[in-house]
Design a protein around this motif. Structure first.
Motif, PDB file in Angstrom:
ATOM      1  N   ASN A 243       0.847  -1.177   0.000  1.00  0.00           N
ATOM      2  CA  ASN A 243       0.000   0.000   0.000  1.00  0.00           C
ATOM      3  C   ASN A 243       0.891   1.238   0.000  1.00  0.00           C
ATOM      4  O   ASN A 243       1.718   1.414   0.904  1.00  0.00           O
ATOM      5  N   GLN A 244       0.723   2.090  -1.005  1.00  0.00           N
ATOM      6  CA  GLN A 244       1.605   3.249  -1.111  1.00  0.00           C
ATOM      7  C   GLN A 244       1.506   4.187   0.090  1.00  0.00           C
ATOM      8  O   GLN A 244       2.503   4.768   0.523  1.00  0.00           O
ATOM      9  N   GLY A 245       0.305   4.335   0.620  1.00  0.00           N
ATOM     10  CA  GLY A 245       0.146   5.187   1.789  1.00  0.00           C
ATOM     11  C   GLY A 245       0.947   4.691   2.983  1.00  0.00           C
ATOM     12  O   GLY A 245       1.544   5.478   3.719  1.00  0.00           O
ATOM     13  N   LEU A 246       0.985   3.367   3.163  1.00  0.00           N
ATOM     14  CA  LEU A 246       1.742   2.798   4.280  1.00  0.00           C
ATOM     15  C   LEU A 246       3.249   2.856   4.030  1.00  0.00           C
ATOM     16  O   LEU A 246       4.026   2.956   4.983  1.00  0.00           O
ATOM     17  N   ILE A 247       3.650   2.801   2.761  1.00  0.00           N
ATOM     18  CA  ILE A 247       5.078   2.988   2.473  1.00  0.00           C
ATOM     19  C   ILE A 247       5.478   4.412   2.849  1.00  0.00           C
ATOM     20  O   ILE A 247       6.533   4.639   3.462  1.00  0.00           O
ATOM     21  N   GLN A 248       4.640   5.389   2.469  1.00  0.00           N
ATOM     22  CA  GLN A 248       4.926   6.781   2.813  1.00  0.00           C
ATOM     23  C   GLN A 248       5.018   6.956   4.336  1.00  0.00           C
ATOM     24  O   GLN A 248       5.864   7.704   4.837  1.00  0.00           O
ATOM     25  N   LYS A 249       4.168   6.252   5.068  1.00  0.00           N
ATOM     26  CA  LYS A 249       4.101   6.419   6.519  1.00  0.00           C
ATOM     27  C   LYS A 249       5.213   5.686   7.263  1.00  0.00           C
ATOM     28  O   LYS A 249       5.818   6.243   8.192  1.00  0.00           O
ATOM     29  N   SER A 250       5.500   4.433   6.836  1.00  0.00           N
ATOM     30  CA  SER A 250       6.425   3.599   7.616  1.00  0.00           C
ATOM     31  C   SER A 250       7.675   3.168   6.859  1.00  0.00           C
ATOM     32  O   SER A 250       8.558   2.541   7.449  1.00  0.00           O
ATOM     33  N   GLY A 251       7.758   3.459   5.575  1.00  0.00           N
ATOM     34  CA  GLY A 251       8.973   3.198   4.817  1.00  0.00           C
ATOM     35  C   GLY A 251       9.358   1.737   4.741  1.00  0.00           C
ATOM     36  O   GLY A 251       8.519   0.833   4.652  1.00  0.00           O
ATOM     37  N   ASN A 252      10.667   1.504   4.799  1.00  0.00           N
ATOM     38  CA  ASN A 252      11.193   0.149   4.663  1.00  0.00           C
ATOM     39  C   ASN A 252      10.829  -0.762   5.823  1.00  0.00           C
ATOM     40  O   ASN A 252      10.838  -1.990   5.687  1.00  0.00           O
ATOM     41  N   GLU A 253      10.496  -0.201   6.954  1.00  0.00           N
ATOM     42  CA  GLU A 253      10.047  -1.032   8.084  1.00  0.00           C
ATOM     43  C   GLU A 253       8.804  -1.818   7.684  1.00  0.00           C
ATOM     44  O   GLU A 253       8.679  -3.014   7.963  1.00  0.00           O
ATOM     45  N   TYR A 254       7.895  -1.139   7.012  1.00  0.00           N
ATOM     46  CA  TYR A 254       6.670  -1.782   6.523  1.00  0.00           C
ATOM     47  C   TYR A 254       6.975  -2.774   5.406  1.00  0.00           C
ATOM     48  O   TYR A 254       6.460  -3.903   5.395  1.00  0.00           O
ATOM     49  N   LEU A 255       7.837  -2.381   4.469  1.00  0.00           N
ATOM     50  CA  LEU A 255       8.123  -3.234   3.313  1.00  0.00           C
ATOM     51  C   LEU A 255       8.929  -4.480   3.696  1.00  0.00           C
ATOM     52  O   LEU A 255       8.655  -5.579   3.203  1.00  0.00           O
TER      53      LEU A 255
END
Length: 271
Positions: A243-255
């Protein structure tokens, strides 16, 4: 009539008729290319036979025009290398990307040549991001085989946030969205920031009429680009990808936690 004059007349005649086949002239009424709330940037696949036909017509026109120009140049004793090409070589840059976690494992390299003669604003922004070390450790978060590979959200949300409002004006589309070209993703007119995609296919010329302007091209290592991991498919909410919004929010931690197989850039070198 001298040979050079005949050739010049042919060039002029072709130029007058090129508009009928230009990417901006041929528009598809159902062409939707970007969507999503916030800073979601998405290019939608639209495999259309008409796009392929346009590409073939442009190729034919280009070949005829080039042949006529060559005849005119030879008759006048002029070099076959135009001044525009000399300027492009002087201003363009070669940038090597090392990518890890390719599909099937391993790493590889590909080289991008910037083309400010195609899109000066886009090429300048891309080079600026290279100079600032923006690309290291960024993920190819949306890879659609046969269509595009999208990337350009920094792994550090603080870094990414500094770019979200630094939008560029659009460059006119001068060349087709063909295989290996690099293009900025958008969320509407004049909204380019950091997200890019690499075209996998020559059939993507349908993007031309929607304002997607190539600013560079992969000149070596396209086989590496073809190996970018695409197993997650389309992004959320329409697919199972990030989810692009979650990448913006949490970056590589999320990915890293949710999409550990994504290919990523480990090193960038200006050659």
């Amino acid at each position: 009539m001298p040979v050079g004059a005949i050739a010049l007349s042919l060039v002029v005649l072709l130029a007058r008729n090129t508009d009928a086949f230009s990417p901006l002239h041929h528009r598809h009424c159902n062409g939707v290319l970007t969507s999503g709330a916030g800073d979601h940037r998405r290019v939608h696949p639209m495999p259309l036979a008409a796009a392929a036909d346009d590409s073939e017509r442009r190729d034919s026109i280009s070949k005829l025009t080039g042949a006529a120009a060559a005849v005119a140049g030879a008759a006048a004793g002029i070099s076959s290398l135009p001044s525009e090409a000399l300027a492009e070589d002087a201003e363009s840059k070669l940038i090597e990307f090392t990518v890890d976690s390719l599909d099937g494992g391993g790493s590889g390299k590909f080289v991008v040549k910037t083309r400010p003669d195609w899109a000066p604003l886009g090429a300048a922004r891309f080079t600026e991001l290279v100079d600032q070390g923006f690309w290291e450790d960024t993920r190819f978060f949306r890879v659609i085989p046969g269509f595009i590979a999208q990337f350009g959200i920094n792994g550090d949300p603080k870094v990414q946030s500094t770019w979200r409002t630094r939008s560029l004006k659009d460059d006119p589309v001068k060349v087709p969205n063909s295989r290996g070209t690099l293009v900025f993703a958008t969320s509407g007119p004049n909204t380019r920031t950091t997200q890019l995609f690499i075209n996998f296919s020559d059939r993507n010329s349908f993007l031309d009429g929607q304002g997607f302007s190539p600013f560079g091209e992969v000149v070596s290592g396209m086989d590496v680009v073809d190996k970018l991991y695409g197993g997650y498919g389309e992004g959320a909410p329409s697919g199972k990808g990030p989810n692009q919004g979650l990448i913006q929010k949490s970056g590589n931690e999320y990915l890293k936690s949710g999409y550990p197989l994504l290919s990523y850039i480990s090193k960038v070198t200006v050659k």
